[in-house]
Design a protein around this motif. Sequence first.
Motif, PDB file in Angstrom:
ATOM      1  N   VAL A 258      43.994  41.237  29.876  1.00 53.68           N
ATOM      2  CA  VAL A 258      42.635  41.082  29.213  1.00 53.68           C
ATOM      3  C   VAL A 258      42.606  40.762  27.656  1.00 53.68           C
ATOM      4  O   VAL A 258      41.881  40.033  27.101  1.00 53.68           O
ATOM      5  CB  VAL A 258      41.589  42.370  29.651  1.00 53.68           C
ATOM      6  N   GLY A 259      43.457  41.486  27.038  1.00 53.19           N
ATOM      7  CA  GLY A 259      43.786  41.519  25.603  1.00 53.19           C
ATOM      8  C   GLY A 259      43.850  40.046  25.161  1.00 53.19           C
ATOM      9  O   GLY A 259      43.605  39.409  24.212  1.00 53.19           O
ATOM     10  N   LEU A 260      44.887  39.300  26.088  1.00 54.19           N
ATOM     11  CA  LEU A 260      45.225  38.012  25.756  1.00 54.19           C
ATOM     12  C   LEU A 260      43.946  37.067  26.059  1.00 54.19           C
ATOM     13  O   LEU A 260      44.049  36.124  25.107  1.00 54.19           O
ATOM     14  CB  LEU A 260      46.470  37.570  26.568  1.00 54.19           C
ATOM     15  N   LEU A 261      43.296  37.233  27.249  1.00 46.39           N
ATOM     16  CA  LEU A 261      42.343  36.282  27.492  1.00 46.39           C
ATOM     17  C   LEU A 261      41.081  36.310  26.424  1.00 46.39           C
ATOM     18  O   LEU A 261      40.459  35.690  26.211  1.00 46.39           O
ATOM     19  CB  LEU A 261      41.737  36.363  28.735  1.00 46.39           C
ATOM     20  N   ALA A 262      40.956  37.600  25.790  1.00 41.13           N
ATOM     21  CA  ALA A 262      39.718  37.943  25.017  1.00 41.13           C
ATOM     22  C   ALA A 262      40.029  37.357  23.593  1.00 41.13           C
ATOM     23  O   ALA A 262      39.128  37.230  22.837  1.00 41.13           O
ATOM     24  CB  ALA A 262      39.573  39.570  24.574  1.00 41.13           C
ATOM     25  N   ARG A 263      41.085  36.747  23.366  1.00 36.37           N
ATOM     26  CA  ARG A 263      41.508  35.901  21.947  1.00 36.37           C
ATOM     27  C   ARG A 263      40.422  34.697  22.219  1.00 36.37           C
ATOM     28  O   ARG A 263      40.137  33.993  21.034  1.00 36.37           O
ATOM     29  CB  ARG A 263      42.731  35.552  21.687  1.00 36.37           C
ATOM     30  N   TRP A 264      40.302  34.298  23.337  1.00 38.56           N
ATOM     31  CA  TRP A 264      39.624  32.884  23.510  1.00 38.56           C
ATOM     32  C   TRP A 264      38.280  33.026  24.198  1.00 38.56           C
ATOM     33  O   TRP A 264      37.436  31.896  24.441  1.00 38.56           O
ATOM     34  CB  TRP A 264      40.386  32.106  24.412  1.00 38.56           C
ATOM     35  N   MET A 265      37.763  34.173  24.636  1.00 35.99           N
ATOM     36  CA  MET A 265      36.519  34.333  25.199  1.00 35.99           C
ATOM     37  C   MET A 265      36.032  35.578  25.338  1.00 35.99           C
ATOM     38  O   MET A 265      36.782  36.552  24.668  1.00 35.99           O
ATOM     39  CB  MET A 265      36.763  34.136  26.690  1.00 35.99           C
ATOM     40  N   PRO A 266      34.861  35.732  25.436  1.00 38.68           N
ATOM     41  CA  PRO A 266      34.205  37.459  25.390  1.00 38.68           C
ATOM     42  C   PRO A 266      34.892  38.278  26.272  1.00 38.68           C
ATOM     43  O   PRO A 266      35.362  37.709  27.241  1.00 38.68           O
ATOM     44  CB  PRO A 266      32.889  37.092  25.681  1.00 38.68           C
ATOM     45  N   ARG A 267      35.038  39.634  25.747  1.00 39.35           N
ATOM     46  CA  ARG A 267      36.071  40.325  26.459  1.00 39.35           C
ATOM     47  C   ARG A 267      35.327  40.762  27.970  1.00 39.35           C
ATOM     48  O   ARG A 267      36.299  41.051  28.780  1.00 39.35           O
ATOM     49  CB  ARG A 267      35.948  41.802  25.713  1.00 39.35           C
ATOM     50  N   GLY A 268      33.989  40.724  28.190  1.00 40.59           N
ATOM     51  CA  GLY A 268      33.600  40.854  29.554  1.00 40.59           C
ATOM     52  C   GLY A 268      33.999  39.741  30.262  1.00 40.59           C
ATOM     53  O   GLY A 268      34.496  39.888  31.498  1.00 40.59           O
ATOM     54  N   LEU A 269      33.768  38.623  30.107  1.00 43.17           N
ATOM     55  CA  LEU A 269      34.285  37.621  30.696  1.00 43.17           C
ATOM     56  C   LEU A 269      35.957  37.376  30.958  1.00 43.17           C
ATOM     57  O   LEU A 269      36.280  37.112  32.015  1.00 43.17           O
ATOM     58  CB  LEU A 269      33.937  36.240  29.911  1.00 43.17           C
ATOM     59  N   ALA A 270      36.717  38.093  29.997  1.00 46.55           N
ATOM     60  CA  ALA A 270      38.153  38.213  30.036  1.00 46.55           C
ATOM     61  C   ALA A 270      38.409  39.097  31.107  1.00 46.55           C
ATOM     62  O   ALA A 270      39.313  38.904  32.074  1.00 46.55           O
ATOM     63  CB  ALA A 270      38.672  38.708  28.906  1.00 46.55           C
ATOM     64  N   VAL A 271      37.679  40.320  31.267  1.00 43.78           N
ATOM     65  CA  VAL A 271      37.778  41.338  32.424  1.00 43.78           C
ATOM     66  C   VAL A 271      37.666  40.662  33.690  1.00 43.78           C
ATOM     67  O   VAL A 271      38.250  40.726  34.660  1.00 43.78           O
ATOM     68  CB  VAL A 271      36.902  42.411  32.108  1.00 43.78           C
ATOM     69  N   LEU A 272      36.246  39.800  33.923  1.00 42.31           N
ATOM     70  CA  LEU A 272      36.154  39.198  35.302  1.00 42.31           C
ATOM     71  C   LEU A 272      37.269  38.167  35.377  1.00 42.31           C
ATOM     72  O   LEU A 272      37.490  38.122  36.876  1.00 42.31           O
ATOM     73  CB  LEU A 272      34.809  38.718  35.062  1.00 42.31           C
TER      74      LEU A 272
END
Length: 338
Positions: free
Chosen positions: A39-53
Amino acid sequence: MGAALLGLLLLLKIALDVQVVLLLGFFSVLLAIVLGFPVGLLARWMPRGLAVLATLALALGGATAMGALVLPRAANQLGPLAEQLPAGVSRAREWISGERGGPVSKLSVAQSDELSRRAEALAGQAVSGLLARAVPAAFGATEALIVCVLVLVLAAFLTYEPDAYRRGLRALIPTHLEPVFDEGWRRLGRDLRHWVGGILVSMTIMGTLAGLGLSLIGVEGALVLALFTFLGTFVPYLGALASAVPGLIVALAKSPTTFLAACGVYLGVHIFEGYVISPFVMRRAVQIRPALLLFGQACLGGFFGVMGVVVATPLLVCLQAVVQYLWVERRLGKPANA
């Protein structure tokens, strides 16, 4: 002093009453730690909520694909494996009593016959009880699925806003102790992350090596037995020993030679784990002394049953981090590794 002791006993009573909720909550925290890295990696390029999903979707998709590949083969192996287990128990009884060239038994004939009858009755009850327990097992599977969904949802919320829960707890701390709370929280999270990462790698390596070794010596159901080893590695010592029992029984059902080879496989895997995996893979993880770990497993198992044994190691990781910081370093003024 009396009031503090009474309060401690009250907290223990409450913990025993809601033990299932506490243990499931702790599992959710561990799962949130696992999800936190992607989630921390994906949150660099998208909102954190979307990264969790996205992380949940990828995890569920990968689990579904893996299940589609592995489960059919595992299901095909379960039938022969279930047939081999009673045969292995019977072979063990014959080997012990000396009927197949095993050691000369000191049991009397009557005792040997009684042992034989009990083994056969146990095997018969295990087979006949499967049908009688089919409906309760179905309800149990449904309940387990619901619990897994709840744990996953709770872990998702913890991953989405981890700092919100820290701030909520921090608000309950006196102002002059907030720096102590912040440092303790940081160390607790660091130790848990290191342990979770190390144990996941260790579980994967151990399960893979055990499966390959059992397959090479011709043990049936090697894939299912490898899964047992994978899951058993989560519980050090006790889980590793328990996960080896089905493989040894199945190997004994084939022949004493295969049994000895299976003993060599499990022994070699655990020696490899002790001298290679632990020094290199687990070197950044928190190390707990074997005697302390076994004592903690026994205590938590006595209080909470099997689930207490399962979560004993991560709970001891948390307890060790807190004791080292708050008592050893701050109260006694000693270095943590003293």
